[in-house]
Design a protein around this motif. Structure first.
Motif, short mmCIF file in Angstrom:
data_model
loop_
_atom_site.label_atom_id
_atom_site.label_comp_id
_atom_site.label_asym_id
_atom_site.label_seq_id
_atom_site.Cartn_x
_atom_site.Cartn_y
_atom_site.Cartn_z
N PRO A 205 -8.39 11.46 6.54
CA PRO A 205 -8.64 11.73 5.12
C PRO A 205 -7.69 10.98 4.19
CG PRO A 205 -8.82 13.75 6.39
CD PRO A 205 -8.32 12.70 7.33
N ASP A 206 -6.42 10.87 4.57
CA ASP A 206 -5.44 10.21 3.69
C ASP A 206 -5.71 8.71 3.55
OD1 ASP A 206 -4.20 12.62 3.27
OD2 ASP A 206 -2.53 12.23 4.64
N ASP A 207 -6.43 8.12 4.51
CA ASP A 207 -6.74 6.70 4.44
C ASP A 207 -8.01 6.40 3.64
OD1 ASP A 207 -4.55 5.97 5.95
OD2 ASP A 207 -5.64 5.93 7.85
N ALA A 208 -8.79 7.44 3.35
CA ALA A 208 -10.11 7.23 2.75
C ALA A 208 -10.05 6.53 1.38
CB ALA A 208 -10.86 8.56 2.65
N PRO A 209 -9.17 6.92 0.45
CA PRO A 209 -9.16 6.23 -0.85
C PRO A 209 -8.88 4.74 -0.73
CG PRO A 209 -8.02 8.33 -1.03
CD PRO A 209 -8.27 8.10 0.43
N ALA A 210 -7.92 4.35 0.11
CA ALA A 210 -7.62 2.93 0.28
C ALA A 210 -8.81 2.19 0.88
CB ALA A 210 -6.39 2.75 1.15
N LEU A 211 -9.48 2.80 1.85
CA LEU A 211 -10.66 2.19 2.46
C LEU A 211 -11.78 2.03 1.44
CD1 LEU A 211 -10.95 3.96 5.93
CD2 LEU A 211 -10.85 1.49 5.55
N TRP A 212 -12.04 3.09 0.70
CA TRP A 212 -13.10 3.08 -0.31
C TRP A 212 -12.88 1.94 -1.31
CZ3 TRP A 212 -17.59 5.83 -1.29
CH2 TRP A 212 -18.08 5.81 -2.60
N ASN A 213 -11.68 1.85 -1.83
CA ASN A 213 -11.40 0.83 -2.85
C ASN A 213 -11.41 -0.58 -2.28
OD1 ASN A 213 -11.12 2.46 -5.24
ND2 ASN A 213 -9.26 3.29 -4.33
N ALA A 214 -10.96 -0.73 -1.03
CA ALA A 214 -11.01 -2.05 -0.40
C ALA A 214 -12.46 -2.49 -0.18
CB ALA A 214 -10.26 -2.03 0.94
N LEU A 215 -13.31 -1.55 0.20
CA LEU A 215 -14.72 -1.87 0.40
C LEU A 215 -15.41 -2.20 -0.92
CD1 LEU A 215 -15.45 0.87 3.06
CD2 LEU A 215 -15.70 -1.60 3.44
N LEU A 216 -15.09 -1.44 -1.97
CA LEU A 216 -15.66 -1.75 -3.28
C LEU A 216 -15.26 -3.15 -3.74
CD1 LEU A 216 -15.28 1.47 -5.49
CD2 LEU A 216 -17.41 0.42 -4.69
N GLU A 217 -14.00 -3.49 -3.54
CA GLU A 217 -13.51 -4.80 -3.97
C GLU A 217 -14.15 -5.92 -3.15
OE1 GLU A 217 -9.29 -7.27 -4.52
OE2 GLU A 217 -9.27 -5.14 -3.92
N ALA A 218 -14.18 -5.74 -1.82
CA ALA A 218 -14.76 -6.78 -0.96
C ALA A 218 -16.25 -6.91 -1.17
CB ALA A 218 -14.45 -6.46 0.50
N GLY A 219 -16.91 -5.78 -1.45
CA GLY A 219 -18.36 -5.79 -1.59
C GLY A 219 -18.87 -6.26 -2.93
N ALA A 220 -17.99 -6.35 -3.91
CA ALA A 220 -18.43 -6.74 -5.26
C ALA A 220 -19.15 -8.09 -5.24
CB ALA A 220 -17.25 -6.76 -6.21
N ALA A 221 -18.65 -9.02 -4.45
CA ALA A 221 -19.27 -10.35 -4.37
C ALA A 221 -20.61 -10.32 -3.65
CB ALA A 221 -18.32 -11.31 -3.66
N HIS A 222 -20.91 -9.22 -2.97
CA HIS A 222 -22.15 -9.11 -2.20
C HIS A 222 -23.12 -8.11 -2.81
CE1 HIS A 222 -20.20 -11.52 0.87
NE2 HIS A 222 -19.17 -10.68 0.84
N GLY A 223 -22.84 -7.67 -4.05
CA GLY A 223 -23.74 -6.77 -4.74
C GLY A 223 -23.59 -5.32 -4.38
#
Length: 379
Positions: A205-223
């Motif tokens: 659970p403590d890792d979830a916010p960092a994972l979520w935001n990293a995925l949002l940032e990485a995925g921005a270029a892919h829509g």
């Protein structure tokens, strides 16, 4: 009378920061939508969506008797699941009624992870514990140990590729492995509930916010966009995926739902519900699950009667229905009498007193396009 506090996932603050609209679901405060239902639905079908599924229940079954305990408890063949693989199955009552549908991951020779629907997780834990009695297996409610994030859509692999240690194309459908994503340890599974390519990430659970935001940032270029429960429901409906409390319940068996294939009568030993399910496999169910489409602008909804058009008499009940964003017309799933279940059969749905014509169609309503030969990858 004491009130029950609504639970929040480890990502609640992230959803608030993104301006999510929330809803109470199965005792959890969950994001219903962010930018809008249609935009989020189309993103998952065409690019990618990011879901918080941390409300789901996780139950570990461990020990030398784990396979035996699950074979006894579930209708599927848990002992036949290979390490690193997963299987869709069900927990049934002695009369064959579906208490919950589940995904079972075999993490190691003597360790399984059972993922249950949020509303049913306490019941599943109790039932698994009781059914494991006399076996050398421990049943552990592990929900507090996990957050769950899903990346779904054609660009799911591209989103994860730069963040993940795993060979994503080599990870087979319904397989899982330990991996790191954005430097955080996860159980990475190639599973989902949208009808699209995708992955689910079990993390601390403590890792979830960092994972979520990293995925949002990485995925921005892919829509990729954040996506809520509203579009998840229309996505799974288009894909013909049943939902407990709608298509599945203790009042129906896997054979009613067209899922008799998950019942493994050939596995060793007995299992709860075997006798009842054996009988219905021979006699056939009194109603069967079908798809319905309509040319009307009004969608049949859960609980609406399905009628014989020539007489107006009830022949079934809608379990889920909505306008399909992908198909551009109303769709629904319903239980109807077997003699009304053939594709092409014309029926009617009682939509607030109006009898709207509907047609029986094969499920699913939508299948994701096959990749072209140049883009086919292993798994």
């Amino acid at each position: 009378m004491a009130t029950i506090e609504t639970r929040r996932t480890p990502l609640h603050a992230e959803h608030e920061a993104l301006g999510a609209t929330f809803t109470d679901f199965a005792g959890w405060r969950m994001p219903l939508r962010y930018s809008g239902d249609l935009a989020e639905h189309h993103a998952v079908r065409t690019t990618a969506g990011l879901f918080d599924l941390s409300h789901m229940g996780e139950i570990r079954v461990v020990g030398p008797g784990a396979a035996e305990a699950l074979d006894r408890a579930l209708v599927g063949d848990a002992s036949g699941i290979g390490v690193g693989r997963a299987r869709y199955t069900m927990l049934c009552a002695p009369d064959g009624g579906i208490l919950d549908d589940l995904i079972v991951y075999r993490l190691a020779e003597l360790e399984y992870l059972v993922v249950a629907n949020a509303a049913n997780a306490p019941l599943v834990t109790v039932e698994l514990t009781e059914r494991a009695a006399g076996t050398d297996a421990d049943v552990v409610d592990a929900a507090a140990e996990y957050a769950l994030i899903a990346v779904q859509g054609p660009n799911a692999t591209a989103t994860l590729a730069g963040l993940c240690s795993a060979d994503l194309p080599a990870l087979r459908y319904y397989a899982s492995q330990a991996a790191t994503v954005a430097g955080r340890p996860v159980l990475l599974a190639r599973t989902g509930y949208t009808g699209e390519e995708g992955f689910e990430l079990f993390s601390a659970p403590d890792d979830a916010p960092a994972l979520w935001n990293a995925l949002l940032e990485a995925g921005a270029a892919h829509g990729l966009v954040p996506t809520g429960l509203a579009c998840r429901d229309t996505l799974r409906l288009e894909a013909g995926m049943p939902l407990h409390g709608h298509e599945l319940s203790a009042a129906v068996t896997p054979f009613h739902a067209g899922l008799g294939r998950v019942v493994r009568f050939d596995k060793p030993g007995d299992f709860v519900g075997r006798a009842a399910l054996s009988a219905i496999a021979v006699s056939g169910p009194g109603q069967v699950l079908v798809g319905l489409t309509s040319d009307s602008r009004r969608a049949p909804r859960h609980g609406y009667p399905v009628l014989a058009p020539e007489t107006g008499t009830p022949v079934g009940t809608v379990t889920s229905g909505a306008p399909s964003p992908t198909l551009g017309r109303p769709i629904a799933m319903a239980y109807v009498a077997p003699d009304r279940a053939a594709p092409g059969t014309r029926l009617a749905a009682d939509i607030r007193g109006r009898h709207e014509p509907v047609t029986v169609v094969e499920l699913p309503f939508y299948r994701r396009p096959s990749p072209t030969p140049a883009t086919v990858k292993a798994g």
